[in-house]
Structure formats: structure tokens, C-alpha cells
Design a protein around this motif. Structure first.
Motif, PDB file in Angstrom:
ATOM      1  N   LEU A   1       0.770  -1.369   0.130  1.00 46.75           N
ATOM      2  CA  LEU A   1      -0.083  -0.114  -0.029  1.00 46.75           C
ATOM      3  C   LEU A   1       1.017   1.269  -0.213  1.00 46.75           C
ATOM      4  N   PRO A   2       0.522   2.213  -0.804  1.00 47.34           N
ATOM      5  CA  PRO A   2       1.230   3.406  -0.927  1.00 47.34           C
ATOM      6  C   PRO A   2       1.113   4.095   0.534  1.00 47.34           C
ATOM      7  N   PRO A   3       2.229   4.782   1.106  1.00 48.11           N
ATOM      8  CA  PRO A   3       1.990   5.497   2.585  1.00 48.11           C
ATOM      9  C   PRO A   3       1.161   6.536   2.679  1.00 48.11           C
ATOM     10  N   ALA A   4       0.243   6.864   3.689  1.00 47.62           N
ATOM     11  CA  ALA A   4      -0.262   7.959   3.770  1.00 47.62           C
ATOM     12  C   ALA A   4       0.510   9.350   3.382  1.00 47.62           C
ATOM     13  N   PRO A   5      -0.164  10.434   2.652  1.00 48.75           N
ATOM     14  CA  PRO A   5       0.527  11.482   2.557  1.00 48.75           C
ATOM     15  C   PRO A   5       0.783  12.218   3.684  1.00 48.75           C
TER      16      PRO A   5
ATOM     17  N   THR B   1       5.225   8.257  -1.856  1.00 45.58           N
ATOM     18  CA  THR B   1       6.057   7.370  -2.873  1.00 45.58           C
ATOM     19  C   THR B   1       5.502   5.988  -2.915  1.00 45.58           C
ATOM     20  N   ALA B   2       5.844   5.166  -3.961  1.00 44.70           N
ATOM     21  CA  ALA B   2       5.302   3.740  -4.235  1.00 44.70           C
ATOM     22  C   ALA B   2       6.300   3.319  -5.013  1.00 44.70           C
ATOM     23  N   GLU B   3       6.317   1.846  -5.048  1.00 47.92           N
ATOM     24  CA  GLU B   3       7.241   1.190  -5.902  1.00 47.92           C
ATOM     25  C   GLU B   3       6.709   0.928  -7.176  1.00 47.92           C
ATOM     26  N   SER B   4       5.412   1.374  -7.621  1.00 44.08           N
ATOM     27  CA  SER B   4       4.997   1.266  -8.747  1.00 44.08           C
ATOM     28  C   SER B   4       4.777   2.719  -9.263  1.00 44.08           C
ATOM     29  N   GLY B   5       5.137   3.601  -8.501  1.00 42.11           N
ATOM     30  CA  GLY B   5       4.745   5.046  -8.458  1.00 42.11           C
ATOM     31  C   GLY B   5       3.594   5.388  -8.026  1.00 42.11           C
TER      32      GLY B   5
ATOM     33  N   ALA C   1      -3.236   8.506  -1.283  1.00 41.98           N
ATOM     34  CA  ALA C   1      -2.520   8.185  -2.505  1.00 41.98           C
ATOM     35  C   ALA C   1      -3.059   6.939  -3.163  1.00 41.98           C
ATOM     36  N   VAL C   2      -2.943   7.001  -4.376  1.00 44.84           N
ATOM     37  CA  VAL C   2      -3.217   5.899  -5.410  1.00 44.84           C
ATOM     38  C   VAL C   2      -2.350   5.523  -6.119  1.00 44.84           C
ATOM     39  N   ASP C   3      -1.600   4.352  -6.300  1.00 45.78           N
ATOM     40  CA  ASP C   3      -0.475   4.038  -7.053  1.00 45.78           C
ATOM     41  C   ASP C   3      -0.607   3.687  -8.588  1.00 45.78           C
ATOM     42  N   ASN C   4       0.330   3.409  -9.398  1.00 50.28           N
ATOM     43  CA  ASN C   4      -0.086   3.202 -10.776  1.00 50.28           C
ATOM     44  C   ASN C   4      -0.752   1.977 -11.064  1.00 50.28           C
ATOM     45  N   ARG C   5      -0.790   0.742  -9.820  1.00 48.62           N
ATOM     46  CA  ARG C   5      -1.802  -0.199 -10.065  1.00 48.62           C
ATOM     47  C   ARG C   5      -3.369   0.053  -9.703  1.00 48.62           C
ATOM     48  N   GLY C   6      -3.622   1.183  -9.192  1.00 48.32           N
ATOM     49  CA  GLY C   6      -4.811   1.213  -8.931  1.00 48.32           C
ATOM     50  C   GLY C   6      -5.296   1.193  -7.429  1.00 48.32           C
ATOM     51  N   ILE C   7      -4.123   0.865  -6.669  1.00 47.27           N
ATOM     52  CA  ILE C   7      -4.209   0.698  -5.185  1.00 47.27           C
ATOM     53  C   ILE C   7      -4.255   1.779  -4.549  1.00 47.27           C
TER      54      ILE C   7
END
Length: 538
Positions: free
Chosen positions: A70-74, A95-99, A137-143
């Protein structure tokens, strides 16, 4: 929560009660944003785990824990600019592994927008109002990740005061009054007339592109006896004008403070507006000529346009059928035809599916051309008709108290939505019903209980006058700023003198233009409801 209730929340109408100084954000809350549950210990449950987010469900794999994905909380959410009607937010990037694909900004638990950057401006807010904000935050996988800790921001400004001379209005209905043995003289004998600033005569008809008298016999020809006449004199066979119009003229002689508005359209009779709006100028000119007909010239001070759902098409719909701007086009034409000073008002329904007549009509654009809006802040829930509900619910709730089947239908949500649109509160006149709505087969007295259909009414199913329900099903209890009673298995919702007093206090608190009774026939012979309205607004 239904879509409409979510709309009410998204407009800032359902807020938590924490306060912040105007224009100053509170310290970040240790709780998550409203609507994002917290885990028993540790950080809040991620939005992706609480419920499937709009951006798509989580796709966590068995090889890694959900928290790792999961992306961290802003961090660092703060308000960087606050006005009477806007809040600008800023936060640090995640930040997130997938952006990171984008951020969801939540106000009071409901998404207000999605942005790829780290700032967002929330608009169309009410003055001097607290709001809870958080960001996901929503990453590039839609999570979706964790929601940031909520902050509370209060818009600046102050709510304007009520006008020095607020509207105290009642509606006299042409149709059915004789069958109820209710006449304009009753307004005199009950004391109602003495408390009115305005009287709306309802309803004229909109047909063939213009305005017309609905019932010519009742309005112009019916002869009154001395006993039923306002003046105490019987009509004669050779007088040029009889019927309700002559009685209205006599009422104005006795109570010259009353301004009379002729209302056109109304519930179930708004279809004619579509044809009329093909030529707004001709429509307005027709109505102006009718109000100034030589037979009753000077009787009507202004006009009320009761187009229930101005954005909807009823008959012969085309690509140019009514839409969000139709109300503005209409009142612009009427202001031109009626001049700058003659009263023009609009009656707007709040019934049932609020989206039909409220959320898709541009009231703010129409507001400069009207004196005020009569808001039908009742019949949000009914046991009959297109928008009927099986749950016994307060049909004229003032504020929000969640019950089964509730979609946020109440006066506060209705009014605050319009003021957030940009309508000045002095142009909003609060509607107060004189009728009850009743459900049958209700086994428990609590609001929101299930029913088996409408309760029997004297004049129609699921409806009863206040003057009758007060003795038929007495012992009202208060809920959401209105009242209800439970008798056997019948459940009735209605207003009482006590709740009318509370609603007029609300009108003062929020700087409204006044209040009106929806149907004067429903009040008691000694005008209990009008007395409460008059005393609350004088």
C-alpha cells in the motif's frame, strides 16, 4: 450510504462537529478521516481495505503483506489558503514501488477530486463552516493507500442576518377549498391574515405557451353569501367580478399589508412549462397581461413560478428540452416583462429524489432575477408516488439524523447546498408543511421502521391535515427538528407549533428570508401553526 446521501456529505452539509478558528487548520487528528475506519491498534485501516475504492480493488498477493504493497499516507496535510467559500490544501508527496498515479482528496469522508500534484482547491463551500479533510495516495496499479490524518478547516466569513422584515407567507389553494369548507374569510376569523406579509394564490395554469386561469368558476364566478364573504356582504348577480378574486380584493382592503402573488404550475402541473419555454419572452408577456387583466387590475402584486423540476422534461422531449439553465432563461424573461420592482418568486420542490430538481438546476444564476425562492422543504419522504419509501421517515426533517432508508433529505442539506452554490440566504424562504405524511403497518415507533404502505387519510392516502392529525394521532415526539406520532400501527410525520418555532429560530440563525406555510387549509381554526410562524419571525 446512497448516492444522494453522499452528495449531501460532499457538499459539506453533513459535518462532524469539531471546530477550528476561522481560516486556521486544527492539529492533525489521530483519527482517520470520517468514513475511513481505524484498526483496533496502530494506524488506520487503509482505504483499500475498508472498502473497494473508486480507483479499483486492491490486488495484494500472497507473497507480500497488504501493508507492504500500500502507498503510505501523504504527510504534512495543511490548509495554505482559506476564504469564505474555498479551501486550498497542500501536502507532501508519497512514494510507491510502482509510482503514484494520483491523490484522492476527501472532505467530510467523501471524495471531492483527484489530482496528480500535491495541491487542491475545494470550492463552493459555505461561510463559517468546519470541514474535515484527508488525502489518499493511489499508485499506478490503482491501489489506494492509507488516508492521511484528518485536519479540520473552518471557512472564513459570517452568516448574514435575517432581513429586518422577513417574509411570512401562506398558500391558499384554489382547488378543493370549497370541498373542505375553507374560504378566504377563514384567514380573517382565524387571525391568519393579520400575521401574513404575503399570500400566494395557487395555482394558475401554464398551457399553450402562456398563463391561464385554472378554474374560472371558482376564481371569477362563484357567488358568495354574506356569511362566507370576507366583507360580510353577499355577492350580487350583476357585479363584474365574483369568486375568489373578489374575495382576495376584499381581503386586501381589510389587510392592506398583504401582498398577493399568483402562482402558476405546481405539483403535477408543471408540464406546460416545457412548451412555454420555447419562447420565454412570449410566455412572460402572456403572464404579465393576465395578472393585469382590467377585471382585476391591481389585485396581484407579483407572480410565483412553481416549476417543480426545471431541468426535467415531462412531455414531447427534444434535444432542446429543459436543462440546468432553463430556470435562469425563464426568470430573465419575466424580469424584463414585469420590470425591476414587481415581485417574482420561484417555488422549488425538494421532494423525493433531490437530484431531480435541485442538484442539476443552476439556482445561483437565476437568483439575481428573483426576489426569493420558496423552498419545498418537506415531502422528502412520502409513502405514495414516484419517490415513495417503505420506511416511516420524517418527511419535513430540519436536520440530519440517520434512519433506515435515509438519503440526506432535510431542510439543512437543501438550504446549505443552495448557499454553497452562491445563492444568498436572504433569498431562501423556508417551507413548513401543514400536512402530515403517514405510513401503515408500522409495528415500532422509531423513525425508519418498515411499513406496508400509506396510512388512510381523509382526502388522500398517506396524507392528513395538521388540524386533523393533532387529535387523530396525538402525543407527538420530536426528531430531526420535526415531529412524529405512532398510533396502533399507523406512523405519522408532521410539524407542530413547537417545531415551527424551532424552524423559525433556524431561519434566523442562518439568515434566511423568512418562512411560509404550504397550505393554509391544513392549519387549525385558531391558526396554531401560523401563530407560531408569526411569533418566530416578527
Amino acid at each position: 450510504m446512497t448516492v444522494l446521501r453522499a452528495l449531501a456529505v460532499s457538499m459539506g452539509l453533513l459535518t462532524a462537529g469539531l471546530a477550528a478558528a476561522p481560516g486556521v487548520q486544527a492539529s492533525p487528528s489521530t483519527a482517520p478521516a470520517p468514513g475511513v475506519p481505524a484498526s483496533p491498534s496502530g494506524p488506520p485501516v487503509p482505504a483499500a481495505q475498508a472498502s473497494p475504492p473508486p480507483d479499483g480493488p486492491s490486488t495484494a498477493t500472497a507473497s507480500r503483506s497488504p501493508a507492504d504493497q500500500l502507498p503510505p499516507a501523504p504527510a504534512g496535510l495543511r490548509a495554505v489558503a482559506v476564504t469564505d467559500t474555498t479551501v486550498t490544501l497542500s501536502w507532501s508527496p508519497s512514494t510507491a514501488e510502482s509510482g503514484i498515479a494520483h491523490y484522492r482528496v476527501l472532505r467530510d469522508g467523501s471524495t471531492q477530486g483527484r489530482v496528480t500534484g500535491t495541491t487542491f482547491t475545494d470550492t463552493r463551500l459555505n461561510v463559517a463552516t468546519d470541514h474535515h479533510y484527508s488525502v489518499v495516495a493511489v499508485d499506478n496499479r490503482g491501489i489506494s493507500g492509507y488516508a492521511s490524518p484528518a485536519i479540520v478547516v473552518r471557512t472564513t466569513g459570517t452568516i448574514p442576518p435575517m432581513p429586518a422584515h422577513p417574509v411570512r407567507m401562506g398558500v391558499f389553494h384554489e382547488n378543493g377549498s370549497h370541498q373542505r369548507d375553507f374560504h378566504l374569510k377563514n384567514l380573517v376569523t382565524s387571525g391568519t391574515a393579520a400575521g401574513l406579509t404575503h399570500l400566494t394564490y395557487a395555482f394558475g395554469t401554464v398551457r399553450d405557451g402562456g398563463c391561464a386561469v385554472t378554474d374560472t368558476y371558482s376564481a371569477l364566478e362563484r357567488a358568495y353569501s354574506a356569511e362566507l364573504s370576507v366583507s360580510g356582504r353577499a355577492d350580487t348577480w350583476d357585479q363584474p367580478l365574483r369568486g375568489y378574486f373578489h374575495q382576495l380584493a376584499e381581503l386586501k382592503k381589510r389587510h392592506p399589508q398583504i401582498k398577493i402573488l399568483w402562482s402558476f404550475g405546481g405539483p403535477g402541473s408543471s408540464g406546460g412549462f416545457e412548451q412555454a419555454m420555447r419562447d420565454p419572452a412570449a410566455f412572460a408577456g402572456s403572464c404579465a397581461r393576465l395578472l393585469d387583466d382590467p377585471r382585476w387590475a391591481g389585485l396581484f402584486d407579483g407572480i410565483d413560478l412553481a416549476w417543480q423540476f426545471p431541468d426535467e422534461c415531462y412531455h414531447n422531449c427534444t434535444d432542446t428540452s429543459p436543462g440546468p439553465a432553463s430556470l435562469t432563461s425563464m426568470v430573465q424573461a419575466f424580469r424584463t416583462a414585469f420590470g425591476p420592482h414587481r415581485p417574482i418568486t420561484v417555488t422549488s420542490a425538494g421532494r423525493g429524489n433531490l437530484g431531480a430538481g435541485l442538484y442539476r438546476t443552476d439556482f445561483a444564476a437565476a437568483a439575481p432575477y428573483v426576489d426569493w425562492f420558496h423552498l419545498g422543504t418537506y415531502d422528502y419522504y412520502t409513502p405514495v408516488g414516484t419517490f415513495r419509501t417503505p420506511f416511516a421517515s420524517p418527511h419535513a426533517a430540519l436536520r440530519d439524523e440517520t434512519v433506515e432508508g435515509d438519503f440526506g433529505g432535510n431542510a439543512h442539506n437543501h438550504l446549505r447546498f443552495l448557499t454553497a452554490q452562491g445563492v444568498h440566504p436572504n433569498k431562501l424562504v423556508l417551507g413548513i408543511p401543514t400536512h402530515a405524511r403517514g405510513w401503515a403497518g408500522v409495528r415500532t415507533p422509531e423513525p425508519g421502521s418498515h411499513s406496508y404502505g400509506p396510512a388512510a387519510g381523509t382526502y388522500e392516502a398517506g396524507r392528513e391535515d395538521y388540524r386533523l392529525i393533532r387529535t387523530r394521532c396525538p402525543g407527538p415526539r420530536t426528531f430531526s427538528g420535526t415531529a412524529y406520532s405512532h398510533c396502533g400501527t399507523d406512523w405519522w410525520s408532521y410539524d407542530t407549533p413547537a417545531t415551527v418555532t424551532g424552524k423559525t429560530a433556524y431561519a434566523r440563525q442562518y439568515g434566511l428570508g423568512g418562512a411560509y406555510l404550504s397550505d393554509l387549509r391544513g392549519d387549525t381554526p385558531d391558526a396554531e401553526l401560523m401563530t407560531a410562524l408569526h411569533n418566530g419571525l416578527r
